[in-house]
Design an enzyme around this catalytic site. Structure first.
Site, PDB file in Angstrom:
ATOM      1  N   LYS A  22      18.508  -0.900  -7.672  1.00  7.67           N
ATOM      2  CA  LYS A  22      18.419  -0.877  -6.199  1.00  7.67           C
ATOM      3  C   LYS A  22      19.692  -1.447  -5.569  1.00  7.67           C
ATOM      4  CE  LYS A  22      16.330  -4.349  -3.902  1.00  7.67           C
ATOM      5  NZ  LYS A  22      17.076  -4.922  -2.780  1.00  7.67           N
ATOM      6  N   ASN A  23      20.145  -2.583  -6.093  1.00  6.50           N
ATOM      7  CA  ASN A  23      21.279  -3.249  -5.451  1.00  6.50           C
ATOM      8  C   ASN A  23      22.603  -2.525  -5.686  1.00  6.50           C
ATOM      9  OD1 ASN A  23      19.529  -5.098  -4.474  1.00  6.50           O
ATOM     10  ND2 ASN A  23      20.195  -6.804  -5.780  1.00  6.50           N
ATOM     11  N   CYS A 116      14.181  -9.114   3.244  1.00  7.95           N
ATOM     12  CA  CYS A 116      13.175 -10.139   2.955  1.00  7.95           C
ATOM     13  C   CYS A 116      13.533 -11.437   3.661  1.00  7.95           C
ATOM     14  CB  CYS A 116      13.138 -10.422   1.454  1.00  7.95           C
ATOM     15  SG  CYS A 116      12.218  -9.222   0.523  1.00  7.95           S
ATOM     16  N   ARG A 121      20.217 -15.877   5.991  1.00 10.71           N
ATOM     17  CA  ARG A 121      20.986 -14.671   5.690  1.00 10.71           C
ATOM     18  C   ARG A 121      21.922 -14.272   6.835  1.00 10.71           C
ATOM     19  NH1 ARG A 121      17.558 -10.752   1.814  1.00 10.71           N
ATOM     20  NH2 ARG A 121      19.483 -10.780   0.690  1.00 10.71           N
ATOM     21  N   ASP A 305      17.710 -13.649  -7.975  1.00  8.16           N
ATOM     22  CA  ASP A 305      16.638 -12.649  -7.925  1.00  8.16           C
ATOM     23  C   ASP A 305      15.644 -12.805  -9.082  1.00  8.16           C
ATOM     24  OD1 ASP A 305      17.647 -11.632  -5.619  1.00  8.16           O
ATOM     25  OD2 ASP A 305      18.539  -9.841  -6.509  1.00  8.16           O
ATOM     26  N   ARG A 397       9.627  -2.557  -2.495  1.00 12.24           N
ATOM     27  CA  ARG A 397      11.011  -2.441  -2.032  1.00 12.24           C
ATOM     28  C   ARG A 397      11.975  -2.348  -3.212  1.00 12.24           C
ATOM     29  NH1 ARG A 397      12.942  -6.741   2.039  1.00 12.24           N
ATOM     30  NH2 ARG A 397      14.694  -5.388   1.627  1.00 12.24           N
TER      31      ARG A 397
HETATM   32  C1  UD1 Z   1      22.645  -9.411  -2.588  1.00 13.83           C
HETATM   33  C2  UD1 Z   1      21.460  -8.716  -3.218  1.00 13.83           C
HETATM   34  C3  UD1 Z   1      20.285  -9.676  -3.346  1.00 13.83           C
HETATM   35  C4  UD1 Z   1      20.715 -10.951  -4.077  1.00 13.83           C
HETATM   36  C5  UD1 Z   1      21.969 -11.548  -3.446  1.00 13.83           C
HETATM   37  C6  UD1 Z   1      22.538 -12.722  -4.233  1.00 13.83           C
HETATM   38  C7  UD1 Z   1      21.742  -6.441  -2.512  1.00 13.83           C
HETATM   39  C8  UD1 Z   1      21.213  -5.303  -1.720  1.00 13.83           C
HETATM   40  N1  UD1 Z   1      21.082  -7.588  -2.408  1.00 13.83           N
HETATM   41  O1  UD1 Z   1      22.246  -9.796  -1.281  1.00 13.83           O
HETATM   42  O2  UD1 Z   1      19.249  -9.031  -4.089  1.00 13.83           O
HETATM   43  O3  UD1 Z   1      19.676 -11.891  -4.003  1.00 13.83           O
HETATM   44  O4  UD1 Z   1      23.001 -10.549  -3.360  1.00 13.83           O
HETATM   45  O5  UD1 Z   1      22.801 -12.345  -5.542  1.00 13.83           O
HETATM   46  O6  UD1 Z   1      22.687  -6.296  -3.252  1.00 13.83           O
HETATM   47  N2  UD1 Z   1      25.835 -15.544   3.316  1.00 13.83           N
HETATM   48  C9  UD1 Z   1      26.360 -16.119   4.446  1.00 13.83           C
HETATM   49  N3  UD1 Z   1      27.079 -15.324   5.301  1.00 13.83           N
HETATM   50  C10 UD1 Z   1      27.302 -13.990   5.041  1.00 13.83           C
HETATM   51  C11 UD1 Z   1      26.769 -13.422   3.873  1.00 13.83           C
HETATM   52  C12 UD1 Z   1      26.024 -14.222   3.012  1.00 13.83           C
HETATM   53  O7  UD1 Z   1      26.188 -17.309   4.699  1.00 13.83           O
HETATM   54  O8  UD1 Z   1      27.980 -13.324   5.850  1.00 13.83           O
HETATM   55  C13 UD1 Z   1      25.015 -16.384   2.395  1.00 13.83           C
HETATM   56  C14 UD1 Z   1      23.572 -15.876   2.319  1.00 13.83           C
HETATM   57  O9  UD1 Z   1      22.810 -16.369   3.396  1.00 13.83           O
HETATM   58  C15 UD1 Z   1      23.142 -16.410   0.991  1.00 13.83           C
HETATM   59  C16 UD1 Z   1      24.423 -16.324   0.146  1.00 13.83           C
HETATM   60  O10 UD1 Z   1      25.498 -16.240   1.081  1.00 13.83           O
HETATM   61  O11 UD1 Z   1      22.764 -17.762   1.112  1.00 13.83           O
HETATM   62  C17 UD1 Z   1      24.457 -15.120  -0.789  1.00 13.83           C
HETATM   63  O12 UD1 Z   1      24.313 -13.941  -0.023  1.00 13.83           O
HETATM   64  P1  UD1 Z   1      24.928 -12.563  -0.469  1.00 13.83           P
HETATM   65  O13 UD1 Z   1      25.651 -12.712  -1.769  1.00 13.83           O
HETATM   66  O14 UD1 Z   1      25.673 -11.991   0.673  1.00 13.83           O
HETATM   67  O15 UD1 Z   1      23.620 -11.718  -0.696  1.00 13.83           O
HETATM   68  P2  UD1 Z   1      23.316 -10.237  -0.217  1.00 13.83           P
HETATM   69  O16 UD1 Z   1      24.528  -9.406  -0.360  1.00 13.83           O
HETATM   70  O17 UD1 Z   1      22.621 -10.281   1.084  1.00 13.83           O
END
Ligand code: UD1
Length: 416
Positions: A22-23, A116, A121, A305, A397
């Protein structure tokens, strides 16, 4: 609201073909709109997150046809640059489309993304990367307005190796003249998959899988045929299920190279694991031993995850385990539900202490997010009696027909 009814206590035996990731698929779909040509992607799992992504693409004027697990994406008539609130709220990955839409249309209007509820986030790292690329970004009334008329390649340094922000930075700059370098990039295998896909489309990207990614902007990209990578989180969840219930299962099409952090922990829980090519064989007597420490970290560390499924395993393991959730601040929502089943867990902020108990008891529990919901299903497979996992739509999902997978391995699970 659909639920799963599980009569626990069955060992698992058989073979699981691992679904596409999915990711990986979600950013690949975002990347597919960077060309006017048709793009064909194989291994597309049947998931509600994928359905939502397709809805968003269709809303932008993109044609998407699905033939089983193959998707054909045709963005030659891409006409929209807006991702409305209702759609973006369903899916956090809609944020990747910001980079792609900007590359194609030079402007975008995107509602704040959903997904979720596992923490705040925020998207500040995405926005900062875009601003570094000279995109004008304004935030107003829940929408982000971007103007990329003056896109400029540059050196980007991410404050944190965010997976999504790394993918967005790549998608924003593949068609941007000049060289862009992303420092402190996330190293997740899904980013390597995105790079491989883009390279097949004619992009010049190197370094994915390391913390420095280089993008040499090209004028156009072309169509391609691509097999998306297998889902390491789904594979990991099934491996943990076997460790809990006992049995022997072959995970077919799983990449152990992407799953080292989990497999090294599982091998200490008294499982026997053999990896060969794209197969992982796992055998367990169903009497796991606790892993003293689980600390979630960006790849190659233990994946956030798999924190919830791994916690389900620790609830019935012999000994004490201490978890630290470093990635998301609100990712213990499964804990209260596991406690209802008899688990002994105490949380304090980002830490959870799990004392293994001899057995869990089936009861009615609520999935509250994707991976936490999967953890409750695993607990139900192990528990004595009947477990009802409500709100299973969260699990849908990310796991393709999860009840059919477990049924094929001998579990008693039905959807109602
Ligand atoms: C992706 C994955 C998700 C996984 C996560 C961490 C997908 C679709 N989803 O989510 O399954 O749990 O990586 O491995 O690929 N953050 C900020 N500011 C930002 C972006 C992120 O503070 O602009 C923080 C987030 O709140 C979180 C951390 O960084 O605490 C990691 O987030 P991120 O690596 O961006 O996760 P996703 O890409 O949303």
């Amino acid at each position: 609201m659909e639920k799963l009814v599980i009569n626990g206590g069955k060992k698992l035996y058989g073979e699981v073909k691992i679904q596409g990731a999915k990711n990986a698929i979600l950013p690949l779909f975002a990347a597919a709109i960077l060309t006017d040509d048709k793009v064909v992607i194989n291994n597309v799992p049947d998931l509600s997150d994928v359905d939502n992504m397709i809805k968003i693409l269709k809303n932008l004027g993109v044609k998407v046809d699905r033939y089983g697990s193959t998707a054909v994406i045709d963005a030659s008539n891409l006409c929209g640059y807006e991702i409305p609130n209702g759609l973006a709220k369903e899916l956090r990955s809609s944020i990747f489309l910001l980079g792609s839409v900007l590359s194609r249309c030079k402007k975008a209007k995107v509602a704040y993304p959903g997904g979720c509820d596992i923490g705040l986030r925020p998207i500040d790292i995405h926005i900062k990367a875009l601003r570094d690329l000279n995109v004008e970004v304004e935030e107003s009334k829940g929408y982000i307005y971007c103007n990329a008329e003056n896109f400029k390649s540059t050196e980007i340094s991410l404050d944190y190796p965010s997976v999504g922000a790394t993918e967005n930075a790549i998608l924003s700059s593949v068609l941007c003249k000049g060289n862009t370098v992303v420092h402190n990039a996330a190293c997740e295998p899904e980013i390597v998959d995105l790079q491989n896909f883009l390279v097949k489309m004619g992009a010049k990207v190197t370094g994915a899988g390391t913390s420095v990614i280089k993008i040499y902007g090209v004028k156009t990209l072309h169509g391609t045929l691509y097999d998306a990578m297998p889902d390491r989180i789904a594979a990991g969840t099934y491996a943990i299920a076997v460790a809990m219930t006992g049995g022997t299962v072959l995970l077919d099409g799983a990449r152990y190279q992407d799953m080292r952090a989990l497999l090294s922990k599982l091998s200490k829980t008294s499982c026997n694991i053999i990896c060969n090519g794209d197969k992982i064989y796992i055998k367990s007597n169903g009497k796991p031993v606790s892993v003293p420490k689980i600390t979630t970290q960006p790849h190659p560390g233990f994946p956030t995850d798999l924190q919830a499924p791994m916690m389900a395993l620790q609830t019935v393991s012999d000994g004490v385990s201490i978890f630290t959730e470093n990635i998301f601040e609100n990712r213990y929502r499964h804990v209260g539900e596991l406690i209802k089943m008899g688990a002994d867990i105490v949380t304090n902020g980002r830490t959870a202490v799990i004392k293994g108990v001899p057995y869990l008891t089936g009861t009615e529990v609520y999935a509250q997010d994707l991976r936490g919901g999967a953890a409750l299903i695993l607990a139900g497979l192990k528990a004595e009696g009947t477990t009802i996992v409500k709100d299973v739509r969260y699990v849908d999902r990310g796991y393709e027909k999860i009840e059919e997978v477990f049924r094929s391995l001998g579990a008693e699970v039905r959807r109602e």
